[in-house]
Write an enzyme that holds these catalytic residues in place. Structure first.
Site, PDB file in Angstrom:
ATOM      1  N   ASP A  98       0.834  -1.203   0.000  1.00  0.00           N
ATOM      2  CA  ASP A  98       0.000   0.000   0.000  1.00  0.00           C
ATOM      3  C   ASP A  98       0.869   1.254   0.000  1.00  0.00           C
ATOM      4  O   ASP A  98       1.956   1.266   0.579  1.00  0.00           O
ATOM      5  CB  ASP A  98      -0.909  -0.010   1.240  1.00  0.00           C
ATOM      6  CG  ASP A  98      -2.035   0.999   1.140  1.00  0.00           C
ATOM      7  OD1 ASP A  98      -2.336   1.452   0.017  1.00  0.00           O
ATOM      8  OD2 ASP A  98      -2.617   1.341   2.192  1.00  0.00           O
ATOM      9  N   ASN A 105       1.390   3.380  -2.986  1.00  0.00           N
ATOM     10  CA  ASN A 105       1.940   3.829  -4.271  1.00  0.00           C
ATOM     11  C   ASN A 105       1.407   5.206  -4.674  1.00  0.00           C
ATOM     12  O   ASN A 105       2.155   6.076  -5.129  1.00  0.00           O
ATOM     13  CB  ASN A 105       1.593   2.825  -5.376  1.00  0.00           C
ATOM     14  CG  ASN A 105       2.353   1.524  -5.241  1.00  0.00           C
ATOM     15  OD1 ASN A 105       3.359   1.456  -4.541  1.00  0.00           O
ATOM     16  ND2 ASN A 105       1.877   0.491  -5.909  1.00  0.00           N
ATOM     17  N   ARG A 159       0.089   7.599  -2.732  1.00  0.00           N
ATOM     18  CA  ARG A 159       0.580   8.663  -1.843  1.00  0.00           C
ATOM     19  C   ARG A 159       2.041   8.983  -2.115  1.00  0.00           C
ATOM     20  O   ARG A 159       2.466  10.135  -2.032  1.00  0.00           O
ATOM     21  CB  ARG A 159       0.373   8.250  -0.383  1.00  0.00           C
ATOM     22  CG  ARG A 159      -0.999   8.609   0.157  1.00  0.00           C
ATOM     23  CD  ARG A 159      -1.274   7.939   1.470  1.00  0.00           C
ATOM     24  NE  ARG A 159      -1.631   6.535   1.268  1.00  0.00           N
ATOM     25  CZ  ARG A 159      -1.826   5.682   2.252  1.00  0.00           C
ATOM     26  NH1 ARG A 159      -1.668   6.074   3.499  1.00  0.00           N
ATOM     27  NH2 ARG A 159      -2.179   4.443   2.002  1.00  0.00           N
ATOM     28  N   ARG A 208      -0.265   8.924 -10.362  1.00  0.00           N
ATOM     29  CA  ARG A 208      -0.348   7.692  -9.563  1.00  0.00           C
ATOM     30  C   ARG A 208       0.408   6.538 -10.226  1.00  0.00           C
ATOM     31  O   ARG A 208       1.009   5.703  -9.537  1.00  0.00           O
ATOM     32  CB  ARG A 208      -1.807   7.298  -9.352  1.00  0.00           C
ATOM     33  CG  ARG A 208      -2.545   8.182  -8.360  1.00  0.00           C
ATOM     34  CD  ARG A 208      -4.015   7.778  -8.269  1.00  0.00           C
ATOM     35  NE  ARG A 208      -4.170   6.378  -7.882  1.00  0.00           N
ATOM     36  CZ  ARG A 208      -4.173   5.952  -6.619  1.00  0.00           C
ATOM     37  NH1 ARG A 208      -4.015   6.816  -5.628  1.00  0.00           N
ATOM     38  NH2 ARG A 208      -4.329   4.672  -6.342  1.00  0.00           N
ATOM     39  N   HIS A 213       2.984   3.249  -8.946  1.00  0.00           N
ATOM     40  CA  HIS A 213       2.835   1.822  -9.238  1.00  0.00           C
ATOM     41  C   HIS A 213       4.100   1.265  -9.886  1.00  0.00           C
ATOM     42  O   HIS A 213       4.570   0.180  -9.540  1.00  0.00           O
ATOM     43  CB  HIS A 213       1.641   1.592 -10.160  1.00  0.00           C
ATOM     44  CG  HIS A 213       0.317   1.936  -9.540  1.00  0.00           C
ATOM     45  ND1 HIS A 213      -0.045   1.512  -8.275  1.00  0.00           N
ATOM     46  CD2 HIS A 213      -0.736   2.655 -10.019  1.00  0.00           C
ATOM     47  CE1 HIS A 213      -1.258   1.952  -7.993  1.00  0.00           C
ATOM     48  NE2 HIS A 213      -1.689   2.655  -9.034  1.00  0.00           N
ATOM     49  N   SER A 222      -7.198  -6.132  -6.029  1.00  0.00           N
ATOM     50  CA  SER A 222      -8.356  -6.691  -5.326  1.00  0.00           C
ATOM     51  C   SER A 222      -9.607  -6.626  -6.187  1.00  0.00           C
ATOM     52  O   SER A 222      -9.655  -5.896  -7.192  1.00  0.00           O
ATOM     53  CB  SER A 222      -8.591  -5.921  -4.020  1.00  0.00           C
ATOM     54  OG  SER A 222      -9.178  -4.659  -4.283  1.00  0.00           O
ATOM     55  N   ASN A 252     -10.729  -3.172  -6.567  1.00  0.00           N
ATOM     56  CA  ASN A 252      -9.936  -2.233  -7.369  1.00  0.00           C
ATOM     57  C   ASN A 252     -10.531  -1.939  -8.739  1.00  0.00           C
ATOM     58  O   ASN A 252     -10.097  -1.001  -9.420  1.00  0.00           O
ATOM     59  CB  ASN A 252      -8.496  -2.747  -7.543  1.00  0.00           C
ATOM     60  CG  ASN A 252      -7.662  -2.624  -6.287  1.00  0.00           C
ATOM     61  OD1 ASN A 252      -6.699  -3.371  -6.102  1.00  0.00           O
ATOM     62  ND2 ASN A 252      -8.013  -1.695  -5.414  1.00  0.00           N
ATOM     63  N   TRP A 253     -11.533  -2.704  -9.162  1.00  0.00           N
ATOM     64  CA  TRP A 253     -12.197  -2.412 -10.434  1.00  0.00           C
ATOM     65  C   TRP A 253     -12.929  -1.076 -10.382  1.00  0.00           C
ATOM     66  O   TRP A 253     -13.335  -0.544 -11.417  1.00  0.00           O
ATOM     67  CB  TRP A 253     -13.181  -3.526 -10.788  1.00  0.00           C
ATOM     68  CG  TRP A 253     -12.520  -4.841 -11.090  1.00  0.00           C
ATOM     69  CD1 TRP A 253     -12.540  -5.957 -10.312  1.00  0.00           C
ATOM     70  CD2 TRP A 253     -11.761  -5.188 -12.251  1.00  0.00           C
ATOM     71  NE1 TRP A 253     -11.833  -6.979 -10.898  1.00  0.00           N
ATOM     72  CE2 TRP A 253     -11.340  -6.524 -12.108  1.00  0.00           C
ATOM     73  CE3 TRP A 253     -11.390  -4.482 -13.403  1.00  0.00           C
ATOM     74  CZ2 TRP A 253     -10.569  -7.178 -13.061  1.00  0.00           C
ATOM     75  CZ3 TRP A 253     -10.616  -5.144 -14.356  1.00  0.00           C
ATOM     76  CH2 TRP A 253     -10.216  -6.465 -14.185  1.00  0.00           C
ATOM     77  N   ARG A 256       1.951  -4.806   6.337  1.00  0.00           N
ATOM     78  CA  ARG A 256       1.201  -3.786   5.616  1.00  0.00           C
ATOM     79  C   ARG A 256       1.997  -2.490   5.613  1.00  0.00           C
ATOM     80  O   ARG A 256       2.412  -1.993   6.670  1.00  0.00           O
ATOM     81  CB  ARG A 256      -0.160  -3.534   6.238  1.00  0.00           C
ATOM     82  CG  ARG A 256      -0.865  -2.387   5.494  1.00  0.00           C
ATOM     83  CD  ARG A 256      -2.337  -2.372   5.607  1.00  0.00           C
ATOM     84  NE  ARG A 256      -2.886  -1.449   4.601  1.00  0.00           N
ATOM     85  CZ  ARG A 256      -4.075  -1.541   4.059  1.00  0.00           C
ATOM     86  NH1 ARG A 256      -4.873  -2.539   4.390  1.00  0.00           N
ATOM     87  NH2 ARG A 256      -4.494  -0.676   3.169  1.00  0.00           N
ATOM     88  N   GLU A 309       0.934 -12.876  12.693  1.00  0.00           N
ATOM     89  CA  GLU A 309       1.453 -11.684  13.352  1.00  0.00           C
ATOM     90  C   GLU A 309       1.357 -10.541  12.342  1.00  0.00           C
ATOM     91  O   GLU A 309       1.684 -10.713  11.164  1.00  0.00           O
ATOM     92  CB  GLU A 309       2.909 -11.884  13.782  1.00  0.00           C
ATOM     93  CG  GLU A 309       3.120 -13.012  14.775  1.00  0.00           C
ATOM     94  CD  GLU A 309       2.429 -12.770  16.114  1.00  0.00           C
ATOM     95  OE1 GLU A 309       2.290 -11.580  16.482  1.00  0.00           O
ATOM     96  OE2 GLU A 309       2.021 -13.742  16.765  1.00  0.00           O
TER      97      GLU A 309
END
Length: 281
Positions: free
Chosen positions: A46, A48, A50, A59, A63, A91, A94-95, A213, A232
C-alpha cells in the site's frame, strides 16, 4: 523515524546469499535468527498513490516504482528460504478505480511477468495466482497461465500473486466448490474447517504467519481473511515504493520478538496481549 536510502553498499560476507548488503542491512542480518523465520509472509503493498502524490507525480509513477520493492522483497524472501510469499496486487474492489489506471496496472503486471521471468527461474521460484483469474482480460490470463507453466517445475519459494482477489469472495468460491462436489450425492454432513481450507485458493500452503502492511493503514482490506487468523501483523509507515530490504528485515526481526500462543498462554504468565506496534512511531 526517517530512514536514509543512500547507505553505502558494502560487499560483506552475509550469513545468507543476499549479495552486496548495506551497513544497515548487515546489522539487521546479524540479529536475525535464520532458523526462526516465518514460513509464509503475506504483504499488503500500500502507498503507491501517496508516494507519487508527495512527489507531484501521477499515480502510475508510484505503481511503476513499487515494482522495484516487489522485486527486492521476492528475491530476498527466496534467498532466505522462506517457503511462501503472497503479494496483494489487485483486489476485486480495485475495479472501481479509473479505467486508465486499471489498464495501466494490467499492462504493468504483464510487463513485469515477462521481464522478471529470468529472476524467478534463477531463484527457483514457483508462481501461483490467487483470485478470480477467469474474470481478467484474456491477455492477462494467458500471461498468468504461461508464468505458472514455466515455473511449475521449480522447487524453491512459492510466490503467490493475489490478483482480482477478495477474502470474502475466496470463502464464497470455496463453499460453492464444496456444494458442487456434493450436488447429487445427498451428503448432509457439516462443512469442516479442513474441508473449507482444501478449497481455498491457497490449498497446500501453510497459513501466513506474518502479515506486513505498508503505509501505516490499520486494516486488512479483505486480504486472506481465513488464512491470517493467527498471523502476526506488522504495520509500517513506510510507503510501498520505499519498502526496501532493510525494512523487510526489520519486519522479520519484529516477527521473531513476538510470542506466538495461538489463543493459549504459557504457564505462570499473565494473559495480557501486547498491542500491535507500528514501525516508525
Amino acid at each position: 523515524m526517517l530512514h536514509n536510502k543512500s547507505h553505502k553498499t558494502l560487499h560483506l560476507a552475509a550469513p545468507v546469499e543476499l549479495g552486496p548488503v548495506t551497513g544497515e542491512e548487515s546489522l539487521l542480518l546479524e540479529k536475525l535468527d535464520l532458523k526462526r523465520l516465518p514460513k509464509h509472509v503475506a504483504v499488503i503493498m500500500d502507498g503507491n498513490g501517496r508516494w507519487a502524490q508527495k512527489r507531484h507525480l501521477p499515480r502510475i509513477a508510484g505503481h511503476r516504482s513499487g515494482t522495484q520493492s516487489a522485486r527486492t522483497t521476492i528475491e530476498t524472501c527466496a534467498r532466505l528460504k522462506i517457503e511462501a510469499l503472497t503479494l496483494y496486487a489487485f483486489s476485486v474492489e480495485n475495479w472501481r478505480r479509473p479505467k486508465a489506471e486499471i489498464d495501466f496496472l494490467m499492462q504493468l503486471l504483464r510487463e513485469y511477468l515477462r521481464k522478471e521471468m529470468p529472476l524467478l527461474q534463477k531463484n527457483n521460484i514457483r508462481m501461483r495466482f490467487l483470485g478470480r483469474i477467469d474474470e481478467l482480460p484474456a491477455g492477462v490470463q494467458n500471461d498468468v497461465r504461461d508464468a505458472m507453466e514455466k515455473t511449475a517445475g521449480n522447487k524453491g519459494m512459492v510466490l503467490c500473486v493475489a490478483l482480482n482477489y477478495g477474502g470474502r469472495a475466496e470463502i464464497v468460491d470455496a463453499m460453492n466448490a464444496i456444494l458442487a462436489e456434493r450436488n447429487g450425492h445427498g451428503d448432509s454432513h457439516k462443512v469442516t474447517e479442513e474441508q473449507l481450507s482444501q478449497h481455498l485458493y491457497t490449498d497446500g500452503l501453510p497459513d501466513p504467519d506474518l502479515l506486513i502492511r505498508t503505509s501505516g493503514e490499520m486494516r486488512v482490506s479483505n486480504f486472506l481473511l481465513w488464512q491470517i487468523a493467527y498471523a502476526e501483523i506488522f504495520v509500517t509507515e513506510t510507503l510501498w515504493p520505499d519498502f526496501n530490504r532493510a525494512r523487510l528485515l526489520e519486519a522479520l526481526l519484529e516477527f521473531q520478538k513476538r510470542e506466538r500462543r495461538y489463543g493459549g498462554i504459557r504457564e505462570n504468565e499473565p494473559s495480557d496481549e501486547k498491542p500491535v506496534r507500528v514501525a516508525g512511531h
